[in-house]
Design a protein around this motif. Structure first.
Motif, PDB file in Angstrom:
ATOM      1  N   THR A 168      -1.145 102.768  73.340  1.00  0.00           N
ATOM      2  CA  THR A 168      -1.591 103.123  71.997  1.00  0.00           C
ATOM      3  C   THR A 168      -1.897 104.615  71.903  1.00  0.00           C
ATOM      4  O   THR A 168      -2.022 105.318  72.913  1.00  0.00           O
ATOM      5  N   VAL A 169      -2.008 105.058  70.666  1.00  0.00           N
ATOM      6  CA  VAL A 169      -2.491 106.397  70.368  1.00  0.00           C
ATOM      7  C   VAL A 169      -3.702 106.238  69.461  1.00  0.00           C
ATOM      8  O   VAL A 169      -3.732 105.353  68.593  1.00  0.00           O
ATOM      9  N   THR A 170      -4.727 107.047  69.678  1.00  0.00           N
ATOM     10  CA  THR A 170      -5.945 106.947  68.874  1.00  0.00           C
ATOM     11  C   THR A 170      -5.768 107.728  67.577  1.00  0.00           C
ATOM     12  O   THR A 170      -5.413 108.908  67.593  1.00  0.00           O
ATOM     13  N   THR A 171      -5.981 107.057  66.465  1.00  0.00           N
ATOM     14  CA  THR A 171      -5.937 107.700  65.156  1.00  0.00           C
ATOM     15  C   THR A 171      -7.331 107.668  64.541  1.00  0.00           C
ATOM     16  O   THR A 171      -8.245 107.053  65.085  1.00  0.00           O
ATOM     17  N   SER A 172      -7.477 108.310  63.401  1.00  0.00           N
ATOM     18  CA  SER A 172      -8.785 108.329  62.742  1.00  0.00           C
ATOM     19  C   SER A 172      -9.175 106.951  62.224  1.00  0.00           C
ATOM     20  O   SER A 172     -10.337 106.734  61.851  1.00  0.00           O
ATOM     21  N   HIS A 173      -8.218 106.013  62.200  1.00  0.00           N
ATOM     22  CA  HIS A 173      -8.501 104.668  61.670  1.00  0.00           C
ATOM     23  C   HIS A 173      -8.477 103.596  62.742  1.00  0.00           C
ATOM     24  O   HIS A 173      -8.701 102.427  62.434  1.00  0.00           O
ATOM     25  N   GLY A 174      -8.202 103.978  63.988  1.00  0.00           N
ATOM     26  CA  GLY A 174      -8.151 102.990  65.057  1.00  0.00           C
ATOM     27  C   GLY A 174      -6.943 103.203  65.939  1.00  0.00           C
ATOM     28  O   GLY A 174      -6.133 104.116  65.731  1.00  0.00           O
ATOM     29  N   ASP A 175      -6.808 102.359  66.939  1.00  0.00           N
ATOM     30  CA  ASP A 175      -5.735 102.501  67.916  1.00  0.00           C
ATOM     31  C   ASP A 175      -4.432 101.905  67.381  1.00  0.00           C
ATOM     32  O   ASP A 175      -4.369 100.729  67.002  1.00  0.00           O
ATOM     33  N   MET A 176      -3.363 102.724  67.384  1.00  0.00           N
ATOM     34  CA  MET A 176      -2.050 102.336  66.889  1.00  0.00           C
ATOM     35  C   MET A 176      -1.049 102.355  68.044  1.00  0.00           C
ATOM     36  O   MET A 176      -1.186 103.147  68.979  1.00  0.00           O
ATOM     37  N   THR A 187       6.274  92.529  54.498  1.00  0.00           N
ATOM     38  CA  THR A 187       7.127  92.688  55.664  1.00  0.00           C
ATOM     39  C   THR A 187       7.663  91.332  56.119  1.00  0.00           C
ATOM     40  O   THR A 187       7.110  90.283  55.792  1.00  0.00           O
ATOM     41  N   PHE A 188       8.721  91.379  56.929  1.00  0.00           N
ATOM     42  CA  PHE A 188       9.414  90.181  57.393  1.00  0.00           C
ATOM     43  C   PHE A 188       9.630  90.281  58.905  1.00  0.00           C
ATOM     44  O   PHE A 188      10.220  91.247  59.389  1.00  0.00           O
ATOM     45  N   GLY A 189       9.119  89.295  59.656  1.00  0.00           N
ATOM     46  CA  GLY A 189       9.287  89.315  61.103  1.00  0.00           C
ATOM     47  C   GLY A 189       8.709  90.544  61.754  1.00  0.00           C
ATOM     48  O   GLY A 189       9.269  91.083  62.704  1.00  0.00           O
ATOM     49  N   GLN A 190       7.553  90.972  61.305  1.00  0.00           N
ATOM     50  CA  GLN A 190       6.958  92.247  61.727  1.00  0.00           C
ATOM     51  C   GLN A 190       6.123  92.099  62.997  1.00  0.00           C
ATOM     52  O   GLN A 190       5.259  91.217  63.072  1.00  0.00           O
ATOM     53  N   PRO A 191       6.345  92.936  64.020  1.00  0.00           N
ATOM     54  CA  PRO A 191       5.432  92.947  65.167  1.00  0.00           C
ATOM     55  C   PRO A 191       4.094  93.569  64.784  1.00  0.00           C
ATOM     56  O   PRO A 191       3.966  94.220  63.745  1.00  0.00           O
ATOM     57  N   MET A 192       3.108  93.366  65.630  1.00  0.00           N
ATOM     58  CA  MET A 192       1.792  93.937  65.386  1.00  0.00           C
ATOM     59  C   MET A 192       1.808  95.444  65.643  1.00  0.00           C
ATOM     60  O   MET A 192       2.550  95.925  66.484  1.00  0.00           O
ATOM     61  N   VAL A 193       0.963  96.158  64.922  1.00  0.00           N
ATOM     62  CA  VAL A 193       1.018  97.627  64.935  1.00  0.00           C
ATOM     63  C   VAL A 193      -0.177  98.247  65.631  1.00  0.00           C
ATOM     64  O   VAL A 193      -0.076  99.352  66.155  1.00  0.00           O
ATOM     65  N   GLY A 194      -1.324  97.582  65.659  1.00  0.00           N
ATOM     66  CA  GLY A 194      -2.502  98.225  66.223  1.00  0.00           C
ATOM     67  C   GLY A 194      -3.509  97.236  66.765  1.00  0.00           C
ATOM     68  O   GLY A 194      -3.315  96.013  66.732  1.00  0.00           O
ATOM     69  N   ARG A 195      -4.585  97.782  67.253  1.00  0.00           N
ATOM     70  CA  ARG A 195      -5.687  96.967  67.754  1.00  0.00           C
ATOM     71  C   ARG A 195      -6.556  96.496  66.583  1.00  0.00           C
ATOM     72  O   ARG A 195      -6.295  96.810  65.421  1.00  0.00           O
ATOM     73  N   ALA A 196      -7.606  95.774  66.913  1.00  0.00           N
ATOM     74  CA  ALA A 196      -8.433  95.149  65.886  1.00  0.00           C
ATOM     75  C   ALA A 196      -9.048  96.171  64.934  1.00  0.00           C
ATOM     76  O   ALA A 196      -9.166  95.913  63.733  1.00  0.00           O
ATOM     77  N   ASP A 197      -9.440  97.353  65.435  1.00  0.00           N
ATOM     78  CA  ASP A 197     -10.084  98.331  64.554  1.00  0.00           C
ATOM     79  C   ASP A 197      -9.104  98.841  63.499  1.00  0.00           C
ATOM     80  O   ASP A 197      -9.473  99.014  62.324  1.00  0.00           O
ATOM     81  N   LEU A 198      -7.848  99.044  63.866  1.00  0.00           N
ATOM     82  CA  LEU A 198      -6.858  99.477  62.890  1.00  0.00           C
ATOM     83  C   LEU A 198      -6.568  98.361  61.889  1.00  0.00           C
ATOM     84  O   LEU A 198      -6.428  98.618  60.683  1.00  0.00           O
ATOM     85  N   ALA A 199      -6.494  97.128  62.352  1.00  0.00           N
ATOM     86  CA  ALA A 199      -6.249  95.998  61.456  1.00  0.00           C
ATOM     87  C   ALA A 199      -7.374  95.862  60.436  1.00  0.00           C
ATOM     88  O   ALA A 199      -7.127  95.596  59.251  1.00  0.00           O
ATOM     89  N   GLU A 200      -8.600  96.057  60.867  1.00  0.00           N
ATOM     90  CA  GLU A 200      -9.735  95.974  59.942  1.00  0.00           C
ATOM     91  C   GLU A 200      -9.643  97.068  58.879  1.00  0.00           C
ATOM     92  O   GLU A 200      -9.936  96.830  57.706  1.00  0.00           O
TER      93      GLU A 200
END
Length: 343
Positions: A139-147, A205-218
């Motif tokens: 992952t890379v750390t962004t201002s909104h969470g880990d992506m 989206t269709f058949g989309q993999p996950m993009v980030g950790r829980a903090d980014l999802a929130e």
């Protein structure tokens, strides 16, 4: 030009609630599946003709999933895979008279405009599943969470082109869509455009993999409250990778001849469903693959690609003969949406 704030739009929606209600398959009274705890929903108003008109309608990701916009965005996500000439014809048929394409290596998509409606569409790769075979959990750390680092880097390669095209379009209604890897890039794009100050009508989206950790999802769930939907077809495993990541948004799952849903965020205060308990179509989110399961998937894809017979033009079918991605093709998603959702 910016579209109205969420509060303004919900006030507008309150005076035109018929547009937020599901479209019954017959266009008349809703069937038994379009009810909550035995209380029938009010029959919807006729859906406006034309794809752009359907993308101007307000919608709610927690309503029963008969959204006119879903059909349009599925058609767009399918068309974006076609050859340039075929895609141009399909997008013209959908009413998009401005098509601003972008690409970098195997990443491609387009910013499509029809009047005050703009759709940013990302294509999944049209070659082998190299991206999935090589996918890891870094992952890379962004201002909104880990992506996910790879999805972030891939989007950055085309991000300037996307922002420029959206800025020129000055959309009043802005949607983002994509399939497979394109779905992941659609989510990263949504974060980028939100940071740029745009308000989005929706992300589908269709058949989309996950993009980030829980903090980014929130963060995504807060910013795209009830405006983000992911479609999953039967046993498609791509939405369950990478391990240890978390989905945002609401899931629409075609499974066992039915449609199941997730409702990841609590119902808001005053929501008409908030006192009725969990909806009858609610289901738990399919869990991410374990590390061992993910390694098995990647090994199977390598073997399937190695054994797959080439097509007449020399290309190898995407995913070879892997049993793990047999439910993943955009054509399968498009067929299901046409039949069951995008009326």
């Amino acid at each position: 030009m910016r579209i109205p704030s969420t509060l303004s739009r919900r006030l507008i929606a309150a005076s035109a609630a018929c547009f937020l209600l599901p479209l019954a398959p017959s266009g008349c009274a809703p069937d038994a599946e379009d009810q909550r705890d035995g209380e029938p929903l009010v029959p919807p108003a006729p859906v406006p003709a034309g794809p752009a008109a359907r993308l101007r309608l307000d919608w709610d990701a927690h309503d029963p999933p008969h959204w006119p916009a879903a059909g349009v965005l599925a058609e767009v996500s399918g068309a974006i895979y076609a050859s340039p000439d075929s895609a141009a014809d399909a997008l013209d048929d959908l009413g998009f008279d401005v098509v601003d394409r972008f690409s970098f290596e195997s990443t491609a998509g387009a910013v499509l405009t029809s009047g005050d409606v703009t759709v940013v569409a990302f294509r999944g790769t049209d070659d082998r599943y190299d991206w999935l075979v090589n996918l890891d959990a870094r992952t890379v750390t962004t201002s909104h969470g880990d992506m996910h680092r790879g999805f972030d880097r891939t989007y950055r390669a085309v991000g300037d082109d996307v922002r420029r095209a959206v800025r020129i379009a000055e959309p009043r209604h802005l949607w983002i869509t994509g399939h497979s890897l394109g779905g992941a890039l659609a989510v990263v794009c949504a974060l980028d455009l939100l940071d740029e100050g745009y308000e989005l009508d929706g992300v589908v989206t269709f058949g989309q993999p996950m993009v980030g950790r829980a903090d980014l999802a929130e963060h995504l769930d807060r910013e795209l409250d009830r405006k983000f939907v992911r479609f999953m077809n039967e046993s498609d495993l791509v939405p369950r990778v990478p391990p240890h990541f978390t989905h945002a948004g609401s899931l629409v799952w075609f499974t066992g001849g039915a449609i199941k849903r997730t409702y990841p965020r609590p119902f808001a205060v005053g929501d008409p469903y908030s006192t009725r308990g969990e909806p009858s179509d609610a289901v738990s989110e399919p869990p991410p693959l374990s590390d061992a399961e993910f390694r098995t998937l990647q090994a199977d894809l390598r073997a399937a690609d190695a054994s797959a017979e080439a097509l007449p033009d020399g290309r190898v079918p995407v995913g070879g003969n892997s049993r793990f991605v047999r439910d993943h093709g955009m054509d399968l998603y498009l067929d299901r949406v046409r039949a069951e959702v995008g009326k």
